[in-house]
Each structure stands twice: as structure tokens, then as C-alpha cells.
Design a protein around this motif. Structure first.
Motif, mmCIF file in Angstrom:
data_model
loop_
_atom_site.group_PDB
_atom_site.id
_atom_site.type_symbol
_atom_site.label_atom_id
_atom_site.label_comp_id
_atom_site.label_asym_id
_atom_site.label_seq_id
_atom_site.Cartn_x
_atom_site.Cartn_y
_atom_site.Cartn_z
ATOM 1 N N SER A 3 35.630 45.335 41.221
ATOM 2 C CA SER A 3 37.100 45.433 41.210
ATOM 3 C C SER A 3 37.684 44.943 39.884
ATOM 4 O O SER A 3 38.668 45.502 39.390
ATOM 5 N N GLU A 4 37.066 43.923 39.285
ATOM 6 C CA GLU A 4 37.534 43.441 37.979
ATOM 7 C C GLU A 4 37.210 44.450 36.884
ATOM 8 O O GLU A 4 38.049 44.736 36.027
ATOM 9 N N ILE A 21 31.212 39.601 36.560
ATOM 10 C CA ILE A 21 32.349 40.530 36.667
ATOM 11 C C ILE A 21 32.044 41.557 37.760
ATOM 12 O O ILE A 21 31.164 42.398 37.611
ATOM 13 N N LYS A 28 39.451 47.578 36.603
ATOM 14 C CA LYS A 28 40.751 47.365 35.963
ATOM 15 C C LYS A 28 40.657 47.438 34.443
ATOM 16 O O LYS A 28 41.664 47.592 33.759
ATOM 17 N N LYS A 59 36.616 36.178 29.807
ATOM 18 C CA LYS A 59 36.160 35.387 30.945
ATOM 19 C C LYS A 59 35.550 34.048 30.541
ATOM 20 O O LYS A 59 35.106 33.294 31.390
#
Length: 169
Positions: free
Chosen positions: A112-113, A109, A116, A137
Motif C-alpha cells: 500500500s505504501e 515498505i 502511493k 523512510k
């Protein structure tokens, strides 16, 4: 899974502070710094457990990462200080309690993920956040490569699906 202890909490707080401070003092974007940090020698030392023996301040850690990768002003995305602290804390908590390298977690991860997920997950316990991220995921929460291999072999055995190749000379 290893439970968090006093040393683990110190490491989590230290990494959170490093991420927060980097957002304030560096010109490069937050995702760039986080990628560099998670793949750095500093992160490897934190992963191995010897980091607390040689005390370093957050400023020294940032300087060490910049010395390894060079200064950069690349990127324009800058995360909020609270978000950066949470991300640093969570990444270190994950590495410490699961015994996983920072680089491997970052590959699972990226910044940017994770950014969020700050608003929906920042008020959760770190263990709950990690479990939800892994579930979303499709990652096994507490499983290493050996355990995954054993599980795959048991599935093959249970299905009686053996494939052999015959080589003739």
C-alpha cells in the motif's frame, strides 16, 4: 551494492509479469497477493539465486504461491496492471542489487505504501527510486546490520560514552 546483470533483469521482468498477471487472474486484492508473494518460498528461491535454473512461467509462480497460502478472495483493492508490473520489478531489483531478502524489503515498505509512490517514481531509474524511498523512510540504502552495528560502536567510542554494569557475587 551489486550491479544489475542479465540474470537480474530476467528476474525483475519475471516478477513484474507475475504481479501484473496476478492482478488479472486472482480474486484477492493486490496488496494481499503481494504480501503473500514477498513472504513466499518462491520469493526466497528468487532471493537465493537458484530460481532461473528451474524455469517457471508466471502462471506456475502464481499457482505455487496459491498452493502455499491457499486461494483467497479477501480484499477489494486492485491496482492497475502497469503499477503492479512496476512494483514487482522494483521489489526484485531492490532484492537483487542490495542482496536483501524479499520479506525484509516488504517489512520496510508494504504494497500500500509502494503503490502511493508509483506516479512520482515510476519514471525514475530503479536505483533512484530505491534511494528516495530509503531516504524518506530513514533507511540506510546500502548498509547491512553489521555495518550499522560498527557505525553505532564508533559513535559510542567517539562520544566517550561507555556504560558498564558491575555484577558482584
Amino acid at each position: 551494492m551489486k550491479s544489475i546483470d542479465q540474470d537480474g533483469l530476467l528476474l525483475c521482468k519475471m516478477q513484474g509479469e507475475v504481479f501484473r498477471l496476478a492482478g488479472e487472474v486472482l480474486c484477492c486484492s493486490s496488496p494481499v497477493f503481494i504480501r503473500r508473494f514477498m513472504n513466499s518460498e518462491v520469493a526466497r528461491r528468487m532471493d537465493s539465486g537458484g530460481f532461473l535454473e528451474g524455469s517457471s512461467s508466471a502462471e506456475e509462480v502464481i499457482d505455487e504461491v496459491e498452493a502455499q497460502y491457499g486461494e483467497s478472495d479477501y480484499g477489494t483493492i486492485h491496482y492497475e496492471p502497469e503499477m503492479l508490473y512496476w512494483m514487482g520489478y522494483l521489489y526484485r531489483y531492490w532484492a537483487y542489487t542490495r542482496g536483501t531478502s524479499s520479506a525484509k524489503i516488504y517489512r520496510a515498505i508494504c504494497a500500500s505504501e509502494l503503490s502511493k509512490l508509483y506516479y512520482p517514481y515510476h519514471s525514475l531509474d530503479p536505483d533512484q527510486s530505491i534511494e528516495r524511498i530509503c531516504e524518506a523512510k530513514g533507511l540506510e540504502v546500502d548498509e547491512d546490520m553489521l555495518s550499522r552495528g560498527v557505525k553505532a560502536l564508533r559513535k559510542i567510542r567517539a562520544e566517550n560514552r561507555y556504560e558498564y554494569a558491575v555484577v558482584r557475587f
